[in-house]
Scaffold this motif. Structure first.
Motif, PDB file in Angstrom:
ATOM      1  N   TYR A 100       0.991  -1.188  -0.055  1.00 54.36           N
ATOM      2  CA  TYR A 100      -0.058   0.030  -0.085  1.00 54.36           C
ATOM      3  C   TYR A 100       0.999   1.308   0.084  1.00 54.36           C
ATOM      4  O   TYR A 100       1.796   1.476   0.794  1.00 54.36           O
ATOM      5  CB  TYR A 100      -0.973  -0.032   1.204  1.00 54.36           C
ATOM      6  N   TYR A 101       0.730   2.094  -1.062  1.00 57.08           N
ATOM      7  CA  TYR A 101       1.662   3.195  -1.037  1.00 57.08           C
ATOM      8  C   TYR A 101       1.044   4.491  -1.625  1.00 57.08           C
ATOM      9  O   TYR A 101      -0.119   4.609  -2.172  1.00 57.08           O
ATOM     10  CB  TYR A 101       2.597   2.852  -2.195  1.00 57.08           C
ATOM     11  N   ILE A 102       1.628   5.584  -1.187  1.00 61.83           N
ATOM     12  CA  ILE A 102       1.035   6.898  -1.615  1.00 61.83           C
ATOM     13  C   ILE A 102       1.654   7.206  -3.138  1.00 61.83           C
ATOM     14  O   ILE A 102       0.934   7.368  -4.203  1.00 61.83           O
ATOM     15  CB  ILE A 102       1.683   7.825  -1.043  1.00 61.83           C
ATOM     16  N   ASP A 103       2.872   6.944  -3.271  1.00 58.33           N
ATOM     17  CA  ASP A 103       3.576   6.623  -4.602  1.00 58.33           C
ATOM     18  C   ASP A 103       4.865   6.145  -4.337  1.00 58.33           C
ATOM     19  O   ASP A 103       5.611   6.185  -3.040  1.00 58.33           O
ATOM     20  CB  ASP A 103       3.880   8.197  -5.392  1.00 58.33           C
ATOM     21  N   PRO A 130      -3.345   3.589   4.077  1.00 60.73           N
ATOM     22  CA  PRO A 130      -3.990   2.968   5.142  1.00 60.73           C
ATOM     23  C   PRO A 130      -4.085   3.862   6.499  1.00 60.73           C
ATOM     24  O   PRO A 130      -3.270   4.688   6.629  1.00 60.73           O
ATOM     25  CB  PRO A 130      -2.879   1.942   5.614  1.00 60.73           C
ATOM     26  N   PHE A 131      -5.330   4.054   7.081  1.00 55.37           N
ATOM     27  CA  PHE A 131      -5.526   4.839   8.175  1.00 55.37           C
ATOM     28  C   PHE A 131      -5.663   4.081   9.423  1.00 55.37           C
ATOM     29  O   PHE A 131      -5.710   4.798  10.721  1.00 55.37           O
ATOM     30  CB  PHE A 131      -6.371   5.904   7.797  1.00 55.37           C
ATOM     31  N   ARG A 132      -5.962   2.756   9.390  1.00 59.70           N
ATOM     32  CA  ARG A 132      -6.243   2.125  10.541  1.00 59.70           C
ATOM     33  C   ARG A 132      -6.041   0.557  10.489  1.00 59.70           C
ATOM     34  O   ARG A 132      -6.474   0.034   9.566  1.00 59.70           O
ATOM     35  CB  ARG A 132      -7.676   2.228  11.006  1.00 59.70           C
ATOM     36  N   VAL A 133      -5.750   0.120  11.437  1.00 54.15           N
ATOM     37  CA  VAL A 133      -5.670  -1.540  11.271  1.00 54.15           C
ATOM     38  C   VAL A 133      -6.272  -1.924  12.642  1.00 54.15           C
ATOM     39  O   VAL A 133      -6.259  -1.294  13.789  1.00 54.15           O
ATOM     40  CB  VAL A 133      -4.010  -1.858  11.721  1.00 54.15           C
ATOM     41  N   GLU A 134      -7.404  -3.025  12.499  1.00 54.51           N
ATOM     42  CA  GLU A 134      -8.091  -3.401  13.420  1.00 54.51           C
ATOM     43  C   GLU A 134      -7.958  -5.162  13.602  1.00 54.51           C
ATOM     44  O   GLU A 134      -7.631  -5.564  12.447  1.00 54.51           O
ATOM     45  CB  GLU A 134      -9.583  -2.909  13.294  1.00 54.51           C
ATOM     46  N   GLN A 135      -8.332  -5.726  14.695  1.00 57.06           N
ATOM     47  CA  GLN A 135      -8.419  -6.970  14.828  1.00 57.06           C
ATOM     48  C   GLN A 135      -9.759  -7.365  14.237  1.00 57.06           C
ATOM     49  O   GLN A 135     -10.795  -6.976  14.591  1.00 57.06           O
ATOM     50  CB  GLN A 135      -8.168  -7.609  16.176  1.00 57.06           C
ATOM     51  N   ALA A 136      -9.776  -8.251  13.245  1.00 57.66           N
ATOM     52  CA  ALA A 136     -11.115  -8.879  12.838  1.00 57.66           C
ATOM     53  C   ALA A 136     -11.555 -10.067  13.588  1.00 57.66           C
ATOM     54  O   ALA A 136     -10.708 -10.690  14.279  1.00 57.66           O
ATOM     55  CB  ALA A 136     -10.830  -9.391  11.298  1.00 57.66           C
ATOM     56  N   GLN A 142      -7.554  -6.332   9.855  1.00 55.44           N
ATOM     57  CA  GLN A 142      -8.189  -5.716   9.170  1.00 55.44           C
ATOM     58  C   GLN A 142      -7.516  -4.304   8.609  1.00 55.44           C
ATOM     59  O   GLN A 142      -7.229  -3.607   9.661  1.00 55.44           O
ATOM     60  CB  GLN A 142      -9.544  -5.215   9.444  1.00 55.44           C
ATOM     61  N   LEU A 143      -7.204  -3.961   7.238  1.00 57.63           N
ATOM     62  CA  LEU A 143      -6.521  -2.721   7.044  1.00 57.63           C
ATOM     63  C   LEU A 143      -7.510  -2.039   6.371  1.00 57.63           C
ATOM     64  O   LEU A 143      -7.924  -2.312   5.402  1.00 57.63           O
ATOM     65  CB  LEU A 143      -5.203  -3.046   6.001  1.00 57.63           C
ATOM     66  N   LEU A 144      -7.821  -0.737   7.000  1.00 57.09           N
ATOM     67  CA  LEU A 144      -8.532   0.235   6.470  1.00 57.09           C
ATOM     68  C   LEU A 144      -7.847   1.215   5.626  1.00 57.09           C
ATOM     69  O   LEU A 144      -6.844   1.838   6.241  1.00 57.09           O
ATOM     70  CB  LEU A 144      -9.614   0.915   7.437  1.00 57.09           C
ATOM     71  N   PHE A 145      -8.309   1.582   4.383  1.00 58.61           N
ATOM     72  CA  PHE A 145      -7.403   2.432   3.559  1.00 58.61           C
ATOM     73  C   PHE A 145      -8.342   3.302   2.642  1.00 58.61           C
ATOM     74  O   PHE A 145      -9.296   2.886   2.368  1.00 58.61           O
ATOM     75  CB  PHE A 145      -6.158   1.666   2.808  1.00 58.61           C
ATOM     76  N   GLU A 146      -7.731   4.334   2.316  1.00 57.09           N
ATOM     77  CA  GLU A 146      -8.471   5.481   1.428  1.00 57.09           C
ATOM     78  C   GLU A 146      -7.756   5.622   0.240  1.00 57.09           C
ATOM     79  O   GLU A 146      -6.346   5.649   0.117  1.00 57.09           O
ATOM     80  CB  GLU A 146      -8.590   6.421   2.013  1.00 57.09           C
ATOM     81  N   SER A 147      -8.300   5.354  -1.053  1.00 56.65           N
ATOM     82  CA  SER A 147      -7.634   5.482  -2.361  1.00 56.65           C
ATOM     83  C   SER A 147      -7.566   7.042  -2.713  1.00 56.65           C
ATOM     84  O   SER A 147      -8.314   7.762  -2.154  1.00 56.65           O
ATOM     85  CB  SER A 147      -8.663   4.884  -3.286  1.00 56.65           C
ATOM     86  N   PRO A 148      -6.834   7.223  -3.679  1.00 55.99           N
ATOM     87  CA  PRO A 148      -6.591   8.538  -4.086  1.00 55.99           C
ATOM     88  C   PRO A 148      -7.989   9.419  -4.492  1.00 55.99           C
ATOM     89  O   PRO A 148      -7.956  10.788  -4.309  1.00 55.99           O
ATOM     90  CB  PRO A 148      -5.715   8.628  -5.359  1.00 55.99           C
ATOM     91  N   ASP A 149      -9.052   8.822  -4.730  1.00 56.29           N
ATOM     92  CA  ASP A 149     -10.117   9.268  -5.034  1.00 56.29           C
ATOM     93  C   ASP A 149     -11.250   9.502  -3.936  1.00 56.29           C
ATOM     94  O   ASP A 149     -12.308   9.831  -4.018  1.00 56.29           O
ATOM     95  CB  ASP A 149     -11.026   8.718  -6.189  1.00 56.29           C
ATOM     96  N   GLY A 150     -10.484   8.967  -2.662  1.00 53.85           N
ATOM     97  CA  GLY A 150     -11.670   9.070  -1.390  1.00 53.85           C
ATOM     98  C   GLY A 150     -12.243   8.067  -0.988  1.00 53.85           C
ATOM     99  O   GLY A 150     -12.996   8.084   0.035  1.00 53.85           O
ATOM    100  N   GLN A 152     -13.048   4.417   0.571  1.00 50.41           N
ATOM    101  CA  GLN A 152     -12.279   3.692   1.621  1.00 50.41           C
ATOM    102  C   GLN A 152     -12.731   2.319   1.361  1.00 50.41           C
ATOM    103  O   GLN A 152     -13.754   1.872   0.877  1.00 50.41           O
ATOM    104  CB  GLN A 152     -13.056   4.114   3.007  1.00 50.41           C
ATOM    105  N   SER A 153     -11.777   1.627   1.752  1.00 47.03           N
ATOM    106  CA  SER A 153     -11.795  -0.047   1.511  1.00 47.03           C
ATOM    107  C   SER A 153     -11.370  -0.665   2.747  1.00 47.03           C
ATOM    108  O   SER A 153     -10.659  -0.133   3.472  1.00 47.03           O
ATOM    109  CB  SER A 153     -11.014  -0.413   0.250  1.00 47.03           C
TER     110      SER A 153
END
Length: 172
Positions: A100-103, A130-136, A142-150, A152-153
């Motif tokens: 997971y990268y910015i660039d 990625p903005f958060r890691v949680e225990q599933a 669980q890795l929560l991340f935001e794409s360049p277009d905003g 969230q996945s």
């Protein structure tokens, strides 16, 4: 006293890795499956794999972050993440790896061929922060991340490796 004539001077200072525990939301120190790049490398020198079947690398942890006073690229994180991803896949080709990268910063002329090699081997490069890691509930991370277009996945992984940035040692 010694006088030398030189075309360039290289001054090597000490460095300090970013303290991953400062990014509480990324789970370092809270979940045993969250490691720094240095810890992952140490484990891979002692054992065949990092454990699990899915491995995530999170780039720019502590770098390129004005809130931390580090609004610059460390220029080494991309290099060691790709190298560790390659080693993890070499040791266990069944391991799923996502970066997971910015660039991604090209660190030398071997960077592009290495990235292409990794992509061809099945390593996924996901542009997003990625903005958060949680225990599933499954025990995975669980890795929560935001794409360049905003958008969230969420993705699940067994291990998350934080590619922490470095900065000059404060006392140098």
């Amino acid at each position: 006293e010694l006088h030398l004539k030189a075309d360039a001077l290289l001054l090597a200072t000490e460095h300090q890795p970013y303290d991953a525990a400062r990014k509480i939301r990324l789970g370092y120190g809270r979940f045993p499956g969250v490691l720094t790049g240095a810890e992952a490398e140490e484990l891979l020198t002692r054992q065949e794999s990092l454990g699990g079947t899915s491995l995530a690398f999170v780039q720019c942890v502590g770098s390129r972050d004005p809130q931390e006073g580090n609004n610059y690229c460390s220029a080494v994180c991309c290099a060691y993440a790709l190298r560790l991803a390659r080693l993890a896949r070499h040791r266990d080709p069944k391991t799923e790896v996502a970066i997971y990268y910015i660039d991604l910063q090209n660190f030398d002329k071997a960077f592009t061929p290495l990235r292409e090699e990794l992509q061809a081997s099945g390593v996924r490069f996901i542009r997003g922060v990625p903005f958060r890691v949680e225990q599933a509930s499954t025990g995975r991370l669980q890795l929560l991340f935001e794409s360049p277009d905003g958008q969230q996945s969420v993705a699940e992984h067994d291990r998350v490796v934080l590619s922490v940035g470095i900065r000059p040692e404060p006392r140098t």
